[in-house]
Design an enzyme around this catalytic site. Structure first.
Site, PDB file in Angstrom:
ATOM      1  N   VAL A  71       0.835  -1.197   0.000  1.00 17.10           N
ATOM      2  CA  VAL A  71       0.000   0.000   0.000  1.00 17.10           C
ATOM      3  C   VAL A  71       0.876   1.255   0.000  1.00 17.10           C
ATOM      4  O   VAL A  71       0.544   2.255  -0.626  1.00 17.10           O
ATOM      5  CB  VAL A  71      -0.954  -0.022   1.221  1.00 17.10           C
ATOM      6  CG1 VAL A  71      -1.687   1.310   1.371  1.00 17.10           C
ATOM      7  CG2 VAL A  71      -1.960  -1.159   1.075  1.00 17.10           C
ATOM      8  N   ASN A 124       6.741   2.221  13.685  1.00 15.74           N
ATOM      9  CA  ASN A 124       6.854   1.332  12.526  1.00 15.74           C
ATOM     10  C   ASN A 124       8.210   1.540  11.880  1.00 15.74           C
ATOM     11  O   ASN A 124       8.392   2.435  11.054  1.00 15.74           O
ATOM     12  CB  ASN A 124       5.713   1.658  11.551  1.00 15.74           C
ATOM     13  CG  ASN A 124       5.735   0.778  10.323  1.00 15.74           C
ATOM     14  OD1 ASN A 124       6.640  -0.040  10.144  1.00 15.74           O
ATOM     15  ND2 ASN A 124       4.758   0.945   9.469  1.00 15.74           N
ATOM     16  N   CYS A 127       8.226  -1.135   7.817  1.00 20.97           N
ATOM     17  CA  CYS A 127       7.387  -1.199   6.613  1.00 20.97           C
ATOM     18  C   CYS A 127       8.272  -1.517   5.414  1.00 20.97           C
ATOM     19  O   CYS A 127       9.183  -0.758   5.089  1.00 20.97           O
ATOM     20  CB  CYS A 127       6.661   0.113   6.364  1.00 20.97           C
ATOM     21  SG  CYS A 127       5.747   0.055   4.810  1.00 20.97           S
TER      22      CYS A 127
END
Lengths: 302, 250
Positions: A71, A124, A127
């Site tokens: 994404v 995060n 990713c």
């Protein structure tokens, strides 16, 4: 009566089940299907300082037992989240704000904006789908520690969870690096980098080329990594990777997790999280377990 | 939006490579024209989005072309009586204003199926002129449903049935005669591009249903985005699947 509550860094969750970042938006869509206040917490879509449009499509592919996504951190930006979604979500349940960035300064700034406003920040650094999307920070222990330290310094009130990448040499080394950097908890695993090929076109299915692999097929690897991480640190661990039912969640708890996140399964059964919560209660009842927290680290090796 | 275990009533071949799947839910779930559902196919994890082409009481019909492993599994493994994991109804669907009375419906390939729901919904109150394109005669199906409007032109690429050419060509040849107030469209991207450029500057809104690979189907995962003319991204599953064709980049 089974006690499903868990205490994570001094914050009580009504149960240990949390939809994973990126699979649940900010909760509004799933709330049209069921009342999301039943959830222990919600991990938000990854938030960056500025809005991001993400990768070109196709952004999703699959293989038996797994999916791949790329994404690319599409999100409206942290300020938009704080203005439009945070209060709504906080009224529902505990909020884990997932934070992504390209530079240490990005991480610090997003953390500063969220400090004191959310229940947890989940950093995060794993990713796999954007250049400088954070995975660069998540690979080597030194940079894990550095990124954690930067986020830690920006957070005065909010506990910090560091989300670890599985695409690394040593899970224990990176888990300990995050702990040294000041993490209050760890979450793992993020997705495994993978490639799916359209053999007719002889090209990758995903516009991004590679993508992050998740879903039922990664579960045994994820359980092993959660086990390794939880044994190597003193801070709590949130386990995830292919959880599809209450029994899967119990496995992660036994491997050492204090709570679990559910991702891909939300796509194949939109009621997955509430089913896992009620399934956990039933499992505990049937096994004479009074408190779900007793299961954490209950794995016996002999 | 409801997550249900539906019961398969029928899952049969209705044209070359095309299956019609009818399932029932326990209670009636209201569905608007152009909305869709996500259906689990068994073998692979992701559910597939299918337009709901008919909704009658608690019975719903979707049609799909055998294209890959997911649709093959759906065709092979779900016989009458089997349980089917379904999430419905999804997306915005087609909507028309009071003023939009003369409606052209332009569909190509499996794009005709969402349009059948529109013809069914609007045939009474609107003047419907349908232009439906297929590869050849063997691919044509559900003709009786497409005939509910005022006119139906079938087009085939090879001329084996009806007009020889595409649905867009057939429509544009009739454009001035019909002078539609609005166009409803669905089909492959090249078809939609042709329709967009053919109708540009004519002052007629085109509402097109788009297709994209989806994850959750409800707008949470941001997998199925399309690009808007202003550079922003919209979710095909939640903000669409129906968009004003002029507002999206194809």
């Amino acid at each position: 009566m089974v006690d499903l509550t868990v205490n994570l860094c001094g914050v009580e969750l009504k149960n240990p089940v949390i939809p994973a970042s990126g699979t649940f938006g900010f909760g509004r869509e799933f709330d049209e299907i069921y009342d999301i206040s039943v959830l222990g917490a919600v991990a938000t879509k990854g938030l960056t300082l500025e809005p991001r449009v993400g990768n070109p499509v196709p952004r999703i592919a699959e293989s038996r037992g797994v999916i791949l996504n790329a994404v690319g951190l599409q999100n409206p930006g942290v300020k938009h989240f704080i203005e439009h979604d945070l209060n709504w979500l906080r009224a529902k349940t505990r909020v884990i704000a997932n934070v992504a960035g390209a530079t240490l300064e990005d991480y610090s700034e997003v953390c500063r904006l969220l400090d004191g406003k959310v229940d947890f920040v989940e950093l995060n650094i794993s990713c796999p789908n954007v250049k400088c999307g954070g995975m660069a920070f998540g690979i080597r222990p030194e940079s894990v520690e550095e990124a954690t330290r930067a986020a830690r310094a920006a957070l005065e009130k909010t506990p910090l969870i560091v989300k670890l990448s599985p695409n690394v040499e040593s899970i224990p080394a990176n888990a300990q690096a995050a702990e040294r950097g000041g993490a209050d908890a760890l979450s793992l695993v993020n997705t495994f980098t993978g490639l799916a090929i359209d053999i007719e076109r002889r090209r990758p299915i995903l516009a991004n080329g590679t993508g992050g692999v998740s879903g039922a097929g990664i579960k045994p690897i994820a359980v092993r990594m959660v086990y390794e991480a939880s044994r190597s640190v003193r801070i709590p661990v949130i386990g995830m990777g292919g959880i599809g039912c209450a029994e899967d969640a119990v496995e992660f708890l036994m491997a050492g997790a204090s709570a679990v996140q559910v991702g891909t399964r939300n796509f194949t059964d939109s009621l997955a999280c509430p089913k896992i919560i009620s399934g956990l209660k039933t499992w505990c009842e049937n096994h004479g377990v009074k408190r779900v927290s007793e299961l954490t680290g209950a794995l016996k090796l002999k | 939006m409801r997550e249900v275990l539906a019961t398969v009533l029928e899952n049969i071949r209705i044209a070359e490579d095309v299956f019609g799947l009818t399932f029932a839910t326990e209670e009636r779930i209201p569905v608007r024209a152009g909305q869709f559902c996500m259906i689990g196919t068994g073998d692979l994890p992701l559910r597939r989005p299918f337009a709901i082409c008919k909704a009658e009481g608690e019975r719903y019909t979707v049609c799909y072309r055998l294209k890959g492993a997911g649709t093959r599994s759906l065709a092979e493994n779900y016989r009458q009586g089997e349980k089917l994991s379904v999430l419905l109804p999804l997306g915005n669907g087609f909507s028309l204003s009071e003023k939009e009375k003369k409606i052209a419906v332009v569909g190509g390939g499996v794009g005709v199926f969402p349009l059948i729901s529109a013809i069914r919904a609007f045939a009474q109150e609107k003047e419907i002129y349908a232009f439906m394109g297929f590869r050849n005669r063997a691919a044509v199906c559900m003709q009786y449903e497409m005939q509910r409007g005022r006119e139906l032109v079938l087009a085939t690429d090879d001329g084996s049935l009806g007009y020889r050419g595409t649905a867009v060509q057939a429509f544009m040849e009739n454009f001035n005669r019909i002078s539609p107030d609005a166009v409803l469209a669905c089909g492959p991207v090249p078809m939609l591009r042709a329709l967009k450029s053919a109708t540009e500057g004519r002052g007629v809104p085109v509402y097109a249903s788009l297709e994209e690979r989806m994850g959750c189907g409800i707008g949470a995962c941001l997998v199925c985005v399309c690009e808007k003319e202003d550079g922003s991204r919209a979710r095909v599953c939640k903000d669409g699947p129906v968009f004003e064709l002029g507002s999206v980049r194809l």
